[in-house]
Design a protein around this motif. Sequence first.
Motif, PDB file in Angstrom:
ATOM      1  N   SER A 133       0.863  -1.182   0.000  1.00 29.35           N
ATOM      2  CA  SER A 133       0.000   0.000   0.000  1.00 29.35           C
ATOM      3  C   SER A 133       0.899   1.232   0.000  1.00 29.35           C
ATOM      4  O   SER A 133       2.128   1.129   0.194  1.00 29.35           O
ATOM      5  CB  SER A 133      -0.915   0.011   1.233  1.00 29.35           C
ATOM      6  OG  SER A 133      -0.156   0.206   2.405  1.00 29.35           O
ATOM      7  N   SER A 163      -5.909   4.874   7.799  1.00 23.73           N
ATOM      8  CA  SER A 163      -6.861   4.709   8.903  1.00 23.73           C
ATOM      9  C   SER A 163      -6.335   3.723   9.941  1.00 23.73           C
ATOM     10  O   SER A 163      -6.907   3.563  11.016  1.00 23.73           O
ATOM     11  CB  SER A 163      -8.218   4.244   8.365  1.00 23.73           C
ATOM     12  OG  SER A 163      -8.054   3.046   7.642  1.00 23.73           O
ATOM     13  N   ARG A 179      -2.936   1.187   6.200  1.00 23.96           N
ATOM     14  CA  ARG A 179      -4.188   0.674   5.662  1.00 23.96           C
ATOM     15  C   ARG A 179      -5.144   1.825   5.371  1.00 23.96           C
ATOM     16  O   ARG A 179      -5.223   2.795   6.133  1.00 23.96           O
ATOM     17  CB  ARG A 179      -4.823  -0.305   6.663  1.00 23.96           C
ATOM     18  CG  ARG A 179      -3.944  -1.512   6.969  1.00 23.96           C
ATOM     19  CD  ARG A 179      -3.597  -2.318   5.713  1.00 23.96           C
ATOM     20  NE  ARG A 179      -4.774  -2.733   4.994  1.00 23.96           N
ATOM     21  CZ  ARG A 179      -5.433  -3.880   5.201  1.00 23.96           C
ATOM     22  NH1 ARG A 179      -4.949  -4.735   6.104  1.00 23.96           N
ATOM     23  NH2 ARG A 179      -6.500  -4.196   4.524  1.00 23.96           N
ATOM     24  N   TYR A 180      -5.818   1.700   4.243  1.00 23.29           N
ATOM     25  CA  TYR A 180      -6.724   2.725   3.776  1.00 23.29           C
ATOM     26  C   TYR A 180      -8.074   2.087   3.493  1.00 23.29           C
ATOM     27  O   TYR A 180      -8.164   0.882   3.231  1.00 23.29           O
ATOM     28  CB  TYR A 180      -6.181   3.366   2.480  1.00 23.29           C
ATOM     29  CG  TYR A 180      -4.783   3.918   2.626  1.00 23.29           C
ATOM     30  CD1 TYR A 180      -4.575   5.212   3.098  1.00 23.29           C
ATOM     31  CD2 TYR A 180      -3.669   3.144   2.283  1.00 23.29           C
ATOM     32  CE1 TYR A 180      -3.281   5.723   3.230  1.00 23.29           C
ATOM     33  CE2 TYR A 180      -2.386   3.649   2.416  1.00 23.29           C
ATOM     34  CZ  TYR A 180      -2.195   4.932   2.887  1.00 23.29           C
ATOM     35  OH  TYR A 180      -0.927   5.433   3.030  1.00 23.29           O
ATOM     36  N   GLU A 181      -9.105   2.908   3.508  1.00 27.87           N
ATOM     37  CA  GLU A 181     -10.423   2.427   3.110  1.00 27.87           C
ATOM     38  C   GLU A 181     -10.314   1.791   1.723  1.00 27.87           C
ATOM     39  O   GLU A 181      -9.674   2.344   0.845  1.00 27.87           O
ATOM     40  CB  GLU A 181     -11.425   3.597   3.047  1.00 27.87           C
ATOM     41  CG  GLU A 181     -11.696   4.272   4.386  1.00 27.87           C
ATOM     42  CD  GLU A 181     -12.179   3.303   5.461  1.00 27.87           C
ATOM     43  OE1 GLU A 181     -12.970   2.396   5.148  1.00 27.87           O
ATOM     44  OE2 GLU A 181     -11.718   3.452   6.619  1.00 27.87           O
ATOM     45  N   LYS A 182     -10.919   0.646   1.565  1.00 25.73           N
ATOM     46  CA  LYS A 182     -10.990  -0.035   0.266  1.00 25.73           C
ATOM     47  C   LYS A 182      -9.614  -0.191  -0.385  1.00 25.73           C
ATOM     48  O   LYS A 182      -9.452   0.027  -1.594  1.00 25.73           O
ATOM     49  CB  LYS A 182     -11.926   0.724  -0.683  1.00 25.73           C
ATOM     50  CG  LYS A 182     -13.355   0.804  -0.178  1.00 25.73           C
ATOM     51  CD  LYS A 182     -14.288   1.284  -1.270  1.00 25.73           C
ATOM     52  CE  LYS A 182     -15.700   1.435  -0.733  1.00 25.73           C
ATOM     53  NZ  LYS A 182     -16.364   2.667  -1.107  1.00 25.73           N
ATOM     54  N   ASP A 183      -8.596  -0.559   0.414  1.00 26.26           N
ATOM     55  CA  ASP A 183      -7.261  -0.751  -0.180  1.00 26.26           C
ATOM     56  C   ASP A 183      -7.095  -2.139  -0.794  1.00 26.26           C
ATOM     57  O   ASP A 183      -6.069  -2.435  -1.420  1.00 26.26           O
ATOM     58  CB  ASP A 183      -6.141  -0.454   0.832  1.00 26.26           C
ATOM     59  CG  ASP A 183      -6.197  -1.335   2.072  1.00 26.26           C
ATOM     60  OD1 ASP A 183      -6.833  -2.397   2.028  1.00 26.26           O
ATOM     61  OD2 ASP A 183      -5.581  -0.953   3.082  1.00 26.26           O
TER      62      ASP A 183
END
Length: 140
Positions: A39, A83, A109-113
């Motif tokens: 990511s 997040s 980590r990200y939304e919808k990764d």
Amino acid sequence: MSEQKTSCIFCKIANGTIPCYKVYEDNEVIAFLDVNPSSRGHTLVLPKEHFSSMVTCPKNLLDHVMEVAQLIAQAQIAQLGASGANVITNIGEKAGQTIPHFHVHVIPRYEKDGILLQLPTSKLNEQDVKLIVDSIQKGI
Ligand code: 5GP
Ligand code: ZN
């Protein structure tokens, strides 16, 4: 005097022979971007001295590596808009370790990764519990 493995790519990065995108460095620890990130901002944190994995790294140095991993995760959240993060270290080939120089992955980590870290689950074997607990306790 640091142990250096001439064939180790992370020793070469740590001593400046091979370039990296460095995000942190002090006398004992270095952190740089993973060349194939999972990511945006995926960072590796490692001792400059060569230890094959977490299990052979001296405690004080391990503490130091984890302190830096915490700083990196905090920065990823505060500055990259992550997040959360996964903090992972692989121990041994079977566990997915490909570079035998201890390192910790800090993966923001990200939304919808799209990253799926799904471990299989099973039922705890009650007959085996005592032996498992005794064995681990004996090894500590
Ligand atoms: P492992 O599988 O050992 O836990 O993780 C090794 C990591 O090192 C992988 O995520 C891989 O992408 C990264 N990596 C391998 N070679 C290099 C390199 O030369 N430079 C950088 N920055 N990362 C590397
Ligand atoms: Zn090394």
